[in-house]
Design a protein around this motif. Structure first.
Motif, short mmCIF file in Angstrom:
data_model
loop_
_atom_site.label_atom_id
_atom_site.label_comp_id
_atom_site.label_asym_id
_atom_site.label_seq_id
_atom_site.Cartn_x
_atom_site.Cartn_y
_atom_site.Cartn_z
N ARG B 3 0.84 -1.20 0.00
CA ARG B 3 0.00 0.00 0.00
C ARG B 3 0.88 1.25 0.00
O ARG B 3 2.06 1.20 0.36
CB ARG B 3 -0.88 0.00 1.26
CG ARG B 3 -1.83 -1.19 1.36
CD ARG B 3 -3.11 -0.90 0.64
NE ARG B 3 -3.88 0.14 1.32
CZ ARG B 3 -4.72 -0.09 2.32
NH1 ARG B 3 -4.91 -1.33 2.76
NH2 ARG B 3 -5.41 0.88 2.87
N ARG B 61 -9.58 6.21 -2.96
CA ARG B 61 -8.47 5.98 -3.88
C ARG B 61 -7.28 5.37 -3.14
O ARG B 61 -6.62 4.46 -3.63
CB ARG B 61 -8.05 7.31 -4.53
CG ARG B 61 -7.14 7.11 -5.71
CD ARG B 61 -6.44 8.37 -6.13
NE ARG B 61 -7.36 9.47 -6.40
CZ ARG B 61 -6.97 10.72 -6.55
NH1 ARG B 61 -5.69 11.04 -6.45
NH2 ARG B 61 -7.82 11.68 -6.80
N TYR B 62 -7.05 5.89 -1.93
CA TYR B 62 -5.93 5.39 -1.13
C TYR B 62 -6.11 3.90 -0.80
O TYR B 62 -5.19 3.11 -0.92
CB TYR B 62 -5.82 6.22 0.15
CG TYR B 62 -4.83 5.66 1.13
CD1 TYR B 62 -3.46 5.81 0.92
CD2 TYR B 62 -5.25 4.97 2.26
CE1 TYR B 62 -2.55 5.28 1.81
CE2 TYR B 62 -4.34 4.44 3.15
CZ TYR B 62 -2.99 4.60 2.92
OH TYR B 62 -2.09 4.08 3.79
N ASN B 64 -7.69 1.69 -2.40
CA ASN B 64 -7.70 0.79 -3.56
C ASN B 64 -6.47 0.94 -4.46
O ASN B 64 -6.51 0.59 -5.62
CB ASN B 64 -8.97 1.02 -4.37
CG ASN B 64 -10.19 0.57 -3.61
OD1 ASN B 64 -10.41 -0.63 -3.44
ND2 ASN B 64 -10.96 1.53 -3.11
N TYR B 65 -5.42 1.52 -3.90
CA TYR B 65 -4.19 1.68 -4.68
C TYR B 65 -3.16 0.70 -4.12
O TYR B 65 -2.84 0.73 -2.95
CB TYR B 65 -3.68 3.10 -4.55
CG TYR B 65 -2.63 3.50 -5.57
CD1 TYR B 65 -2.84 4.55 -6.45
CD2 TYR B 65 -1.41 2.83 -5.68
CE1 TYR B 65 -1.89 4.93 -7.38
CE2 TYR B 65 -0.46 3.20 -6.61
CZ TYR B 65 -0.70 4.25 -7.45
OH TYR B 65 0.24 4.61 -8.38
N TYR B 67 0.51 -1.86 -5.20
CA TYR B 67 1.50 -2.22 -6.23
C TYR B 67 2.34 -3.41 -5.77
O TYR B 67 2.43 -3.71 -4.56
CB TYR B 67 2.39 -1.02 -6.56
CG TYR B 67 3.27 -0.55 -5.43
CD1 TYR B 67 4.57 -1.04 -5.28
CD2 TYR B 67 2.83 0.39 -4.51
CE1 TYR B 67 5.39 -0.62 -4.26
CE2 TYR B 67 3.63 0.82 -3.48
CZ TYR B 67 4.92 0.32 -3.37
OH TYR B 67 5.73 0.74 -2.34
N VAL B 76 0.81 -2.49 -11.01
CA VAL B 76 0.13 -1.42 -10.29
C VAL B 76 -1.37 -1.57 -10.51
O VAL B 76 -1.81 -1.77 -11.66
CB VAL B 76 0.58 -0.02 -10.79
CG1 VAL B 76 -0.12 1.08 -10.00
CG2 VAL B 76 2.07 0.14 -10.70
N ARG B 78 -5.12 0.27 -9.43
CA ARG B 78 -5.74 1.41 -8.75
C ARG B 78 -7.23 1.49 -9.10
O ARG B 78 -7.64 1.01 -10.16
CB ARG B 78 -5.02 2.70 -9.11
CG ARG B 78 -5.09 3.05 -10.57
CD ARG B 78 -4.16 4.18 -10.91
NE ARG B 78 -2.83 3.67 -11.19
CZ ARG B 78 -1.79 4.42 -11.54
NH1 ARG B 78 -1.91 5.71 -11.58
NH2 ARG B 78 -0.63 3.90 -11.81
N GLY B 79 -8.01 2.05 -8.16
CA GLY B 79 -9.43 2.26 -8.40
C GLY B 79 -10.29 1.12 -7.89
O GLY B 79 -9.82 -0.02 -7.75
N ARG B 83 -11.48 -0.23 -12.01
CA ARG B 83 -10.23 -0.85 -11.56
C ARG B 83 -9.25 -0.92 -12.73
O ARG B 83 -9.50 -1.59 -13.73
CB ARG B 83 -10.54 -2.25 -11.05
CG ARG B 83 -9.35 -3.00 -10.48
CD ARG B 83 -9.22 -2.74 -9.01
NE ARG B 83 -8.18 -3.52 -8.37
CZ ARG B 83 -7.48 -3.04 -7.34
NH1 ARG B 83 -7.69 -1.82 -6.89
NH2 ARG B 83 -6.57 -3.78 -6.75
N THR B 85 -5.36 -1.71 -14.09
CA THR B 85 -4.11 -2.38 -13.75
C THR B 85 -3.10 -2.24 -14.88
O THR B 85 -3.48 -2.11 -16.04
CB THR B 85 -4.32 -3.89 -13.50
OG1 THR B 85 -4.69 -4.50 -14.73
CG2 THR B 85 -5.37 -4.16 -12.45
#
Lengths: 459, 147
Positions: B3, B61-62, B64-65, B67, B76, B78-79, B83, B85
């Motif tokens: 995260r 956003r935080y 669901n982000y 890597y 990576v 995100r979203g 979503r 990738t």
């Protein structure tokens, strides 16, 4: 073995630049004569032109090539000297061209290419024996060894009928014909005194003018195509795929089998109607210039498929083109796009939009839906170690590349759906390319990720 | 999946406010001082509305982000609702850039940008030491691939 190009390559260089320099030179000289005895810009220009004449001889004198066992070396320059070396192993393709001046003096221009768009080395004005020597060296054999007779097996040779069909089917007529006709018109208009050709044409009925323009455009287009692709010949020379074509400017291209990273089979809507297709290869050096890498221009699809399977069998997917013509779907897509643009035009008329809005709106209405529909009709087919990108939209384009060419995969999933709203892959097969598809299944997207990460051992 | 650091949220909030202020005020000033049609005030209004929506979903956003970067892959995601990738084979990465803007410096954060043969991809913001670790890892793998 160290050599310079034959001295007549200097004459070839002069001849080649003559058509572009002569008109300027005549104007400059005439202007200079009118002001004899006075220093003027024309005199300075004449001086510069004379100096530029020295360029070719100086370049010829200061450029030397050395053929070694390991590679070729080019030393050149008078004030700024440079040495460029290319290993034979690193050369992926050799292209031989002859423009009209070279043909006149029996010389050749040889481009040696590595893994990039630009040729790594261009040798201008070589004799035929030197060209053969270079081909032998690039092909991996030494000249000291006595060569057996060259084995040539023809894959395809275009006759006049083929070139006519190609000109019509591929739209060369419209592209080249319009440009050729425009140049011809300007020439005639300048040639005639007084009001030019407009006075003569103005006296003829409009429908006759249109008919004559279309007929002339067609003839010019066909003429240019026939000259450009004259003698299109695809053959295997000692096992290497070779293509050559051109009447005035001759192109001769030889493909290193290891440099072929993919094949592209495509057909536009007219070719669909006629049951024809064309074949091109993606090579390590020239992905961006499919025109140069065309192997078969436009032939019955069964011939194209047979050649693709026989000569690029390891790169041909089980199903090359879709079995049916698919004309209904293609026509519907075309009508949908046309309707959209038509509605846009109507709206622009109705709102009396300013002129600058027109191109923006019409281009957006054409290009954005085109991109979206093309992506919607694009599918990725995984068949390790190959990946096939099949776009079956208005035309059909099937690109098959080795999976090791895939560099990255991206997906977008909306609301946790079972399919990816969009998926893209980026590939490097001689040049960078990004392919988009809409509605790819999640399993397929995972398969693509596997290919990128080398799940099949290719990465 | 790794995260982002907690400060990433504050960074997004502050950078979002700065962006919204600069764009909104700039557009409004252009409309006012250049005597553009008054209905064009809708443009800065849209900027403000979009900026506020962006601020409202910072926490989402935080969360669901994430890597994952190792010797095999650079991944990576995100979203949540949309979503997205990106997957790149680490050996295929050509170069890595670590950058730090003034707002990122304020929160002791940095951004990692990887370049491959077709385009670039961003990761972050992450802690500078994590960015440096990623840079060293990616370049080490790239060098081995060259050999």
């Amino acid at each position: 073995m160290t050599f310079r190009c034959p001295p007549r390559s200097i004459i070839a260089s002069f001849l080649h630049s003559l058509p572009s320099i002569l008109p300027v030179a005549v104007v400059v000289v005439l202007a200079g004569l009118g002001e004899l005895g006075k220093p003027s810009w024309a005199a300075v220009a004449v001086g510069l032109a004379l100096l530029s004449l020295l360029y070719s001889p100086v370049e010829w004198f200061t450029t030397r090539y050395t053929l070694k066992d390991s590679g070729i070396e080019c030393r050149k320059g008078l004030l700024f000297r440079s040495v460029r070396s290319l290993a034979w192993d690193a050369i992926t393709s050799i292209e031989v061209k002859q423009d009209w001046s070279h043909r006149l003096l029996r010389l050749h221009e040889v481009s040696l290419t590595q893994a990039s768009f630009e040729p790594a080395l261009v040798l201008r004005g070589l004799d035929a024996p030197l060209v053969d020597e270079l081909r032998r060296r690039v092909g991996g054999t030494s000249s000291e060894v006595v060569q057996p007779a060259r084995v040539i097996s023809t894959i395809y040779r275009a006759d006049l009928g083929d070139l006519l069909v190609m000109s019509l089917v591929r739209g060369q007529v419209f592209l080249l014909g319009a440009a050729g006709l425009f140049s011809l018109w300007q020439f005639v208009d300048d040639l005639l005194p007084g009001g030019g050709a407009l006075d003569i044409v103005g006296a003829v009925a409009l429908w006759v003018q249109v008919m004559v323009a279309v007929a002339a455009g067609t003839v010019v287009g066909i003429g240019i195509t026939v000259v450009k692709y004259h003698g299109f010949h695809v053959r295997l020379e000692d096992g290497l795929l070779t293509t050559s074509y051109g009447l005035i400017e001759r192109r001769d291209r030889r493909f290193d089998p290891d440099a072929v990273l993919g094949v592209v089979v495509q057909r536009n809507i007219v070719e669909r109607l006629l049951g024809r297709a064309r074949l091109a290869v993606l090579t390590r050096d020239r992905e961006a210039e499919l025109e140069v890498n065309t192997v078969l221009p436009t032939l019955p699809r069964s011939t194209v498929e047979a050649v693709a399977r026989e000569h690029f069998g390891d790169l041909a997917p089980p199903m090359l083109l879709t079995p049916e013509r698919g004309l209904g779907k293609a026509a519907l897509n075309l009508i949908a796009l046309g309707t959209l643009v038509g509605l846009g035009t109507w709206a622009l008329f109705a709102t009396e939009a300013p002129w600058w809005v027109w191109p923006i709106v019409l281009l957006s209405l054409w290009l954005l839906p085109w991109w979206a529909l093309a992506a919607y009709h694009t599918r990725f087919e995984l068949d390790s170690p190959l990946i096939t990108v099949r776009r079956n939209f208005i035309g059909e384009r099937v690109t098959t590349i080795r999976s090791r060419s895939i560099r990255a995969v991206g997906t977008g999933i909306i609301g946790g759906g079972r399919r990816c709203a969009w998926t893209w892959i980026t590939t490097y097969a001689g040049g960078p390319q990004r392919y988009w598809a809409l509605g790819v299944g999640r399993e397929d997207a995972d398969g693509l990720r596997g290919l990128v990460l080398g799940a099949d051992g290719t990465c | 999946m790794t995260r982002l650091p907690r400060d990433a949220r504050m960074y997004w909030v502050v950078s979002g406010l700065v962006r919204m202020a600069v764009l909104g005020i700039g557009l409004a000033a252009a409309v006012w001082f250049l005597n553009w049609p008054r209905w064009l005030f809708v443009a800065p209004a849209i900027v403000v509305v979009l900026g506020l929506i962006d601020l409202a979903i910072v926490t989402l956003r935080y969360r669901n982000y994430g890597y994952r970067v190792d010797e095999r892959e650079f991944f990576v995601a995100r979203g949540r609702w949309v979503r997205r990738t990106v997957t790149i084979a680490t050996p295929k990465i050509l170069n890595v850039e670590v950058s730090q803007g003034p707002v990122q410096r304020l929160f002791n954060l940095a951004k990692v940008t990887v370049s491959q043969v077709v385009g670039t991809h961003d990761l972050g913001p992450v802690r500078p030491e994590e960015a440096e670790r990623l840079r060293a890892l990616l370049l080490d793998v790239a060098e081995r691939e060259e050999r």
